[in-house]
Scaffold this motif. Structure first.
Motif, short mmCIF file in Angstrom:
data_model
loop_
_atom_site.label_atom_id
_atom_site.label_comp_id
_atom_site.label_asym_id
_atom_site.label_seq_id
_atom_site.Cartn_x
_atom_site.Cartn_y
_atom_site.Cartn_z
N THR A 165 0.82 -1.21 0.00
CA THR A 165 0.00 0.00 0.00
C THR A 165 0.85 1.26 0.00
OG1 THR A 165 -1.70 -1.16 1.28
CG2 THR A 165 -1.84 1.23 1.22
N MET A 166 0.57 2.16 -0.95
CA MET A 166 1.21 3.47 -0.99
C MET A 166 0.11 4.49 -1.28
SD MET A 166 2.47 6.33 -2.55
CE MET A 166 2.07 5.98 -4.25
N ALA A 167 -0.13 5.40 -0.36
CA ALA A 167 -1.20 6.37 -0.53
C ALA A 167 -0.71 7.77 -0.17
CB ALA A 167 -2.40 6.02 0.34
N GLY A 195 2.44 -19.32 -6.26
CA GLY A 195 1.02 -19.41 -5.97
C GLY A 195 0.51 -18.32 -5.06
N ALA A 196 1.41 -17.59 -4.41
CA ALA A 196 0.99 -16.48 -3.56
C ALA A 196 0.40 -15.36 -4.41
CB ALA A 196 2.19 -15.95 -2.77
N LEU A 197 -0.54 -14.62 -3.83
CA LEU A 197 -1.19 -13.51 -4.51
C LEU A 197 -0.86 -12.21 -3.78
CD1 LEU A 197 -4.76 -15.03 -5.05
CD2 LEU A 197 -2.82 -15.10 -6.62
N SER A 198 -0.39 -11.21 -4.53
CA SER A 198 -0.10 -9.90 -3.95
C SER A 198 -1.05 -8.87 -4.52
CB SER A 198 1.34 -9.47 -4.26
OG SER A 198 2.29 -10.29 -3.62
N THR A 199 -1.55 -7.99 -3.65
CA THR A 199 -2.42 -6.90 -4.07
C THR A 199 -1.69 -5.58 -3.92
OG1 THR A 199 -4.39 -8.11 -3.37
CG2 THR A 199 -4.62 -5.75 -3.71
N LEU A 200 -1.62 -4.81 -5.02
CA LEU A 200 -1.00 -3.49 -5.02
C LEU A 200 -2.07 -2.41 -4.89
CD1 LEU A 200 1.57 -3.66 -7.98
CD2 LEU A 200 2.13 -3.56 -5.56
N PHE A 201 -1.81 -1.40 -4.09
CA PHE A 201 -2.67 -0.22 -3.95
C PHE A 201 -1.75 0.97 -4.03
CE2 PHE A 201 -4.45 3.20 -1.47
CZ PHE A 201 -5.83 3.15 -1.64
N MET A 202 -1.71 1.65 -5.19
CA MET A 202 -0.80 2.76 -5.43
C MET A 202 -1.64 3.98 -5.80
SD MET A 202 2.45 1.44 -5.35
CE MET A 202 2.01 0.36 -3.98
N ALA A 219 -5.58 9.16 -2.67
CA ALA A 219 -5.96 8.91 -1.28
C ALA A 219 -5.17 9.83 -0.35
CB ALA A 219 -5.70 7.45 -0.92
N VAL A 220 -5.76 10.15 0.80
CA VAL A 220 -5.13 11.10 1.72
C VAL A 220 -4.08 10.42 2.59
CG1 VAL A 220 -5.53 12.64 3.67
CG2 VAL A 220 -7.11 12.62 1.74
N LYS A 221 -4.42 9.28 3.19
CA LYS A 221 -3.51 8.63 4.13
C LYS A 221 -4.00 7.20 4.37
CE LYS A 221 0.07 9.24 6.96
NZ LYS A 221 1.40 9.58 6.47
N THR A 222 -3.12 6.35 4.82
CA THR A 222 -3.50 5.00 5.21
C THR A 222 -2.86 4.64 6.54
OG1 THR A 222 -3.39 2.65 4.62
CG2 THR A 222 -1.58 4.03 3.87
N LYS A 223 -3.58 3.91 7.36
CA LYS A 223 -3.00 3.37 8.60
C LYS A 223 -2.44 1.98 8.37
CE LYS A 223 -4.72 4.03 12.64
NZ LYS A 223 -5.59 4.04 13.84
N SER A 224 -2.67 1.44 7.17
CA SER A 224 -2.17 0.10 6.87
C SER A 224 -0.65 0.12 6.78
CB SER A 224 -2.74 -0.40 5.54
OG SER A 224 -4.14 -0.43 5.56
N PRO A 225 0.00 -0.97 7.13
CA PRO A 225 1.43 -1.05 6.92
C PRO A 225 1.73 -1.00 5.42
CG PRO A 225 0.59 -3.07 7.92
CD PRO A 225 -0.56 -2.16 7.73
N ASN A 226 2.95 -0.65 5.07
CA ASN A 226 3.30 -0.57 3.66
C ASN A 226 3.21 -1.92 2.96
OD1 ASN A 226 5.16 1.78 5.07
ND2 ASN A 226 4.24 2.36 3.12
#
Length: 367
Positions: free
Chosen positions: A152-154, A237-244, A248-255
């Motif tokens: 996650t990058m916001a 087989g692992a799945l990664s989700t990108l959020f770039m 967005a203003v801010k995220t509390k999620s870890p990077n």
């Protein structure tokens, strides 16, 4: 190997200061020359670093004492400078991305292979203690088989602080191509290569207002998507989700979070070299901060060049061209998928780079 690598830098913009600071701490790197289209900028750098001379770009490329060219030019010039350096028989290490497009990047790799020289590329943040300690935790089985990851990058947009943000909103810019190299390179280092992607993208505004500097109040057009989401399917087989996002203003999620069958990891910001790695093991009551166990200690920009210098001839550097190319293709393909609405297969691959043992490379600071 066994002697300092003589480095010449082309491009003396703001980013060079971080490299210079670390070169002074690395006895495997000997900075000998700098060049820039603005001779005054090159001379200012040479005056600040003992034993360095300012040259023209052509003069630096022709210099017999330059073994490797550090390419700090703008992304549009990365391939051109790299190809000229390779033609001069020199290894190259560039700021991200490897080139503006995968077609140009392939030319760089092909030319280097034919010339027998090495190619390295930022980001070398993947070599620091943050990503490498997380890598060690995965390799040691602390989370079991990895199942998924989120990256996650916001930010509300670079125009709020950057005095000339035009590039970020033109083709070749946008949140994915700007910041994605850090996240995709980290995901490949942690989970291995990607075989296919699905993407979606949007933008909220057709213009952005500059918030600082002499152009404050001016607007710049937005010609790219400013919010990108992608799903990366790894060969494991692992799945990664990108959020770039630049929307967005801010995220509390870890990077980055990595989830496995036996636990979950919080991975520190891949734009930094260190940071806490936290583990929540199956059955635990809280997160546990793991001790630093791997990576280059107190590292920074330029440690990838020191790592390249220690790589035996013929072997791929950890922050090497193959990883940079694979990350670039993944990002291009996410944007292609966003435009077509179809999944895109990734043609390239990159071996998961070898782990970095806990290593201190720093030496006393030089003038």
């Amino acid at each position: 190997m066994g002697k300092p690598l003589n480095v010449g830098v082309i491009g003396c913009g703001a980013i060079i200061a971080q490299y210079l600071s670390n070169f002074r701490r690395l006895d495997s790197i000997n900075l000998v020359a700098v060049a820039d289209l603005d001779p005054a900028r090159a001379q200012a750098v040479a005056d600040s670093y003992e034993g360095v001379r300012a040259l023209t770009v052509d003069g630096l490329l022709a210099a017999d004492d330059v073994d490797l060219v550090l390419n700090l030019t703008i992304p549009a010039a990365h391939a051109d400078i790299a190809l000229k350096a390779i033609a001069a028989g020199k290894s190259v290490y560039g700021e991200k991305p490897l080139a503006a497009t995968t077609a140009e990047a392939q030319q760089v790799l092909d030319a280097a292979a034919a010339a027998g020289v090495a190619v390295g590329c930022a980001p070398d943040t993947v070599l620091g203690t943050g990503i490498q300690t997380a890598r060690r935790a995965i390799d040691d089985g602390l989370i079991g088989a990895p199942v998924s990851a989120t990256a996650t990058m916001a930010t509300p947009g670079h125009e709020r602080w950057h005095p000339n943000p035009d590039f970020y909103y033109q083709p070749g810019g946008g949140p994915l191509l700007d910041m994605g190299p850090y996240y995709v390179s980290a995901l490949v280092t942690l989970l291995g290569p990607v075989v296919s992607v699905v993407g979606a993208a949007s933008h909220t505004r057709n213009a952005r207002t500059i918030g600082s500097g002499p152009r404050q109040g001016q607007t710049v057009p937005v010609d790219v998507d400013s919010h990108v989401t992608g799903v990366l399917v790894h060969a494991s087989g692992a799945l990664s989700t990108l959020f770039m996002s630049f929307d967005a203003v801010k995220t509390k999620s870890p990077n980055i979070e990595i989830h496995g069958q036996k636990g979950s990891l919080i991975v520190p910001d891949p734009n930094h070299f260190d940071g806490d790695v936290q583990l929540f093991a199956l059955g635990a009551e809280d997160w546990e901060t793991l001790p630093v166990s791997a990576g280059y200690v107190d590292s920074g920009r330029g440690f990838g060049i020191a790592d390249l210098a220690a790589t035996p001839a013929g072997q791929e550097p950890r922050a090497g061209g193959q990883l940079a190319f694979h990350a670039l293709e993944v990002m291009e393909s996410v944007l292609q998928s966003a435009g077509s609405g179809q999944a895109v297969a990734i043609k390239s691959t990159a071996a998961r780079p070898a782990a970095v043992a806990l290593t201190a490379l720093s030496t006393p600071v030089r003038a």
